[in-house]
Design an enzyme around this catalytic site. Structure first.
Site, PDB file in Angstrom:
ATOM      1  N   CYS A 210       0.408  -1.527   0.376  1.00  0.00           N
ATOM      2  CA  CYS A 210       0.044   0.096   0.231  1.00  0.00           C
ATOM      3  C   CYS A 210       0.508   0.894  -0.145  1.00  0.00           C
ATOM      4  O   CYS A 210      -0.221   2.704   0.131  1.00  0.00           O
ATOM      5  CB  CYS A 210      -0.877   0.250   1.273  1.00  0.00           C
TER       6      CYS A 210
ATOM      7  N   HIS B 226      -2.908   6.973   2.729  1.00  0.00           N
ATOM      8  CA  HIS B 226      -3.415   5.803   2.398  1.00  0.00           C
ATOM      9  C   HIS B 226      -4.757   5.132   3.300  1.00  0.00           C
ATOM     10  O   HIS B 226      -4.587   6.465   4.517  1.00  0.00           O
ATOM     11  CB  HIS B 226      -2.092   5.316   2.648  1.00  0.00           C
TER      12      HIS B 226
ATOM     13  N   ASN C 224     -10.252  -0.358   1.159  1.00  0.00           N
ATOM     14  CA  ASN C 224      -9.123  -0.385   0.984  1.00  0.00           C
ATOM     15  C   ASN C 224      -8.624  -1.119  -0.275  1.00  0.00           C
ATOM     16  O   ASN C 224      -8.356  -1.573  -0.358  1.00  0.00           O
ATOM     17  CB  ASN C 224      -7.761  -0.928   2.107  1.00  0.00           C
TER      18      ASN C 224
HETATM   19  O1  UT7 Z   1      -2.928  -1.658   4.127  1.00  0.00           O
HETATM   20  C1  UT7 Z   1      -2.547  -1.765   5.111  1.00  0.00           C
HETATM   21  C2  UT7 Z   1      -3.990  -2.863   5.627  1.00  0.00           C
HETATM   22  N1  UT7 Z   1      -4.679  -3.166   7.109  1.00  0.00           N
HETATM   23  C3  UT7 Z   1      -4.533  -2.244   7.676  1.00  0.00           C
HETATM   24  O2  UT7 Z   1      -4.553  -0.672   7.330  1.00  0.00           O
HETATM   25  C4  UT7 Z   1      -5.647  -2.377   8.749  1.00  0.00           C
HETATM   26  C5  UT7 Z   1      -5.369  -1.955  10.262  1.00  0.00           C
HETATM   27  N2  UT7 Z   1      -6.390  -2.771  11.083  1.00  0.00           N
HETATM   28  C6  UT7 Z   1      -7.637  -2.213  11.591  1.00  0.00           C
HETATM   29  O3  UT7 Z   1      -8.137  -1.037  10.722  1.00  0.00           O
HETATM   30  C7  UT7 Z   1      -8.436  -2.605  12.489  1.00  0.00           C
HETATM   31  O4  UT7 Z   1      -7.880  -3.113  13.463  1.00  0.00           O
HETATM   32  C8  UT7 Z   1      -9.486  -3.476  11.797  1.00  0.00           C
HETATM   33  C9  UT7 Z   1     -10.290  -3.196  11.059  1.00  0.00           C
HETATM   34  C10 UT7 Z   1      -8.979  -5.082  11.195  1.00  0.00           C
HETATM   35  C11 UT7 Z   1     -10.327  -4.264  12.811  1.00  0.00           C
HETATM   36  O5  UT7 Z   1      -9.748  -3.708  14.684  1.00  0.00           O
HETATM   37  P1  UT7 Z   1     -10.462  -3.263  15.669  1.00  0.00           P
HETATM   38  O6  UT7 Z   1     -11.158  -2.034  16.409  1.00  0.00           O
HETATM   39  O7  UT7 Z   1      -8.461  -2.959  16.170  1.00  0.00           O
HETATM   40  O8  UT7 Z   1     -10.725  -4.633  15.924  1.00  0.00           O
HETATM   41  P2  UT7 Z   1     -10.286  -5.459  17.043  1.00  0.00           P
HETATM   42  O9  UT7 Z   1      -9.160  -6.583  16.049  1.00  0.00           O
HETATM   43  O10 UT7 Z   1      -9.646  -5.727  18.624  1.00  0.00           O
HETATM   44  O11 UT7 Z   1     -10.985  -6.931  16.780  1.00  0.00           O
HETATM   45  C12 UT7 Z   1     -12.395  -6.144  17.821  1.00  0.00           C
HETATM   46  C13 UT7 Z   1     -13.449  -7.094  17.932  1.00  0.00           C
HETATM   47  C14 UT7 Z   1     -13.155  -8.444  18.115  1.00  0.00           C
HETATM   48  O12 UT7 Z   1     -14.560  -8.784  18.785  1.00  0.00           O
HETATM   49  P3  UT7 Z   1     -14.346  -9.246  20.226  1.00  0.00           P
HETATM   50  O13 UT7 Z   1     -12.557 -10.053  20.620  1.00  0.00           O
HETATM   51  O14 UT7 Z   1     -14.003  -8.288  20.850  1.00  0.00           O
HETATM   52  O15 UT7 Z   1     -15.640 -10.376  21.155  1.00  0.00           O
HETATM   53  C15 UT7 Z   1     -13.702  -8.969  16.310  1.00  0.00           C
HETATM   54  O16 UT7 Z   1     -13.731 -10.444  16.464  1.00  0.00           O
HETATM   55  O17 UT7 Z   1     -14.756  -6.919  16.694  1.00  0.00           O
HETATM   56  C16 UT7 Z   1     -15.117  -8.466  15.944  1.00  0.00           C
HETATM   57  N3  UT7 Z   1     -14.532  -8.118  14.701  1.00  0.00           N
HETATM   58  C17 UT7 Z   1     -15.932  -8.124  14.096  1.00  0.00           C
HETATM   59  N4  UT7 Z   1     -16.861  -7.856  14.484  1.00  0.00           N
HETATM   60  C18 UT7 Z   1     -17.612  -7.241  13.963  1.00  0.00           C
HETATM   61  C19 UT7 Z   1     -13.107  -8.055  13.580  1.00  0.00           C
HETATM   62  N5  UT7 Z   1     -13.981  -7.789  12.572  1.00  0.00           N
HETATM   63  C20 UT7 Z   1     -15.393  -7.130  12.627  1.00  0.00           C
HETATM   64  C21 UT7 Z   1     -16.090  -7.773  11.689  1.00  0.00           C
HETATM   65  N6  UT7 Z   1     -17.392  -7.478  12.444  1.00  0.00           N
HETATM   66  N7  UT7 Z   1     -16.291  -7.138  10.417  1.00  0.00           N
END
Ligand code: UT7
Length: 311
Positions: free
Chosen positions: A111, A235, A265
């Site tokens: 990216c 980005h 993205n």
């Molecule tokens: O180009 C570079 C590529 N990547 C990035 O820039 C990604 C960078 N990271 C992010 O954008 C974020 O970390 C995410 C959007 C991927 C995730 O958001 P987060 O606030 O960091 O959530 P998390 O991974 O800490 O997960 C929190 C909760 C989890 O549930 P529990 O364990 O608290 O019960 C996940 O299982 O949210 C859950 N979860 C979802 N819930 C509903 C993860 N994905 C989803 C979803 N819908 N799509």
């Protein structure tokens, strides 16, 4: 002194027709529009096309907007992390679709690739290229597991392009910063023939850190402050990453280009898509300083400050 500087003279974008909304995911996997909107800022994204077809469409538009014809282009640089084939390079397919002259090559810095391409292109202009077509094109939906809610809702397809021409009066690339920390490769990767794997939280933390450090680095190199930046073009991965980085940089969201709500993205395409959106909505004027800042798998990062030269 006769310098071989670089200026941007045109832009173009391409997005597939198929719109995939948060409601479409809600209907199929365990997620919700509310979660996706609050945690990422994304409302919809586009799926479809090939990396080459989207790249060619964006490239042709950029050439037209620079008032050029394909034969005027003497170098084609394609940033992509989703090539259509292992070999030849996707830029060969794009060259054939557009009809550019001179060399063509692919560049993969995930990216962060578009700004890597900007720096490479401006270096090649210094060495004698006159008109470079720089394209960022990715079809991430092909390497994303559409049943994995932690990645499916984020990644999408698109392309954006700019034309860079030699400027013998001045260099409008005021400063750049490129970096990579290969020890972080395991937090975001995709094996050949497989789907992407990502430690989202770790990528998030590191993304904010490198955006701030890299942006401050280019500001210092260009001898500018945050107040001198008319528009930040980051980005487009997650609105919370952009807000966290910009808050630390002291650049308000009003001076930031955001399209991820509509595009998701799109990796290499995200910065040129955001730039084109800002240009088309009249947010840029001649002489404005633009701060580009990318980060991605690798972990790579890249920033550049460019003076906008289009009236
Ligand atoms: O180009 C570079 C590529 N990547 C990035 O820039 C990604 C960078 N990271 C992010 O954008 C974020 O970390 C995410 C959007 C991927 C995730 O958001 P987060 O606030 O960091 O959530 P998390 O991974 O800490 O997960 C929190 C909760 C989890 O549930 P529990 O364990 O608290 O019960 C996940 O299982 O949210 C859950 N979860 C979802 N819930 C509903 C993860 N994905 C989803 C979803 N819908 N799509």
């Amino acid at each position: 002194m006769n310098i071989r500087g670089t200026r941007i003279t045109g832009w173009g974008v391409a997005l597939p027709d198929r719109v995939v909304t948060n409601a479409d995911f809600e209907a199929r996997i365990d997620t919700s529009d509310q979660w996706i909107t609050e945690r990422t800022g994304i409302k919809e994204r586009r799926f479809g096309g090939t990396t080459a077809s989207l790249a060619a469409e964006a490239g042709i538009r950029a050439i037209k907007s620079a008032n050029l014809i394909p034969e005027d282009i003497d170098l084609l640089v394609l940033s992509t992390t989703t090539p259509d084939l292992t070999t030849p390079a996707t830029s060969s397919l794009v060259q054939n679709l557009i009809g550019t002259k001179g060399g063509a090559f692919d560049l993969n810095a995930a990216c962060a690739g578009f700004v890597y391409g900007l720096v490479a292109a401006s270096g090649m202009i210094k060495m004698g290229s006159n008109k470079v077509l720089l394209i960022g094109s990715d079809t991430l939906s092909r390497i994303t597991d559409q049943d994995d809610r932690s990645t499916a809702i984020l990644f999408a397809d698109g392309a954006g392009a700019i034309v860079l021409e030699v400027d013998s009066g001045t260099d409008n690339i005021l400063a750049y910063d490129l970096g990579v920390d290969g020890s972080a490769a395991p937090i975001l990767y995709c094996n050949l023939g497989d789907y992407m794997k990502m430690e989202g939280r770790e990528v998030f933390k590191r993304a904010v850190r490198v955006m701030v450090d890299s942006s401050n680095n280019v500001l210092e190199k260009a001898n500018l402050t945050n107040d001198d930046i008319a528009l930040m073009v980051p980005h487009q991965a997650n609105i919370r990453i952009i807000e966290a980085a910009n808050q630390r940089l002291g650049i308000p969201i009003e001076r930031t280009a955001v399209v991820l709500d509509r595009t998701g993205n799109t990796s290499s395409a995200s910065i040129p898509l955001a730039l084109a959106d800002a240009a088309e909505s009249g947010r840029l004027k001649e002489g404005d300083n633009i701060l580009f800042c990318g980060f991605g798998a690798g972990m790579t990062w890249s920033s550049a400050i460019v003076k906008w030269t289009i009236r």
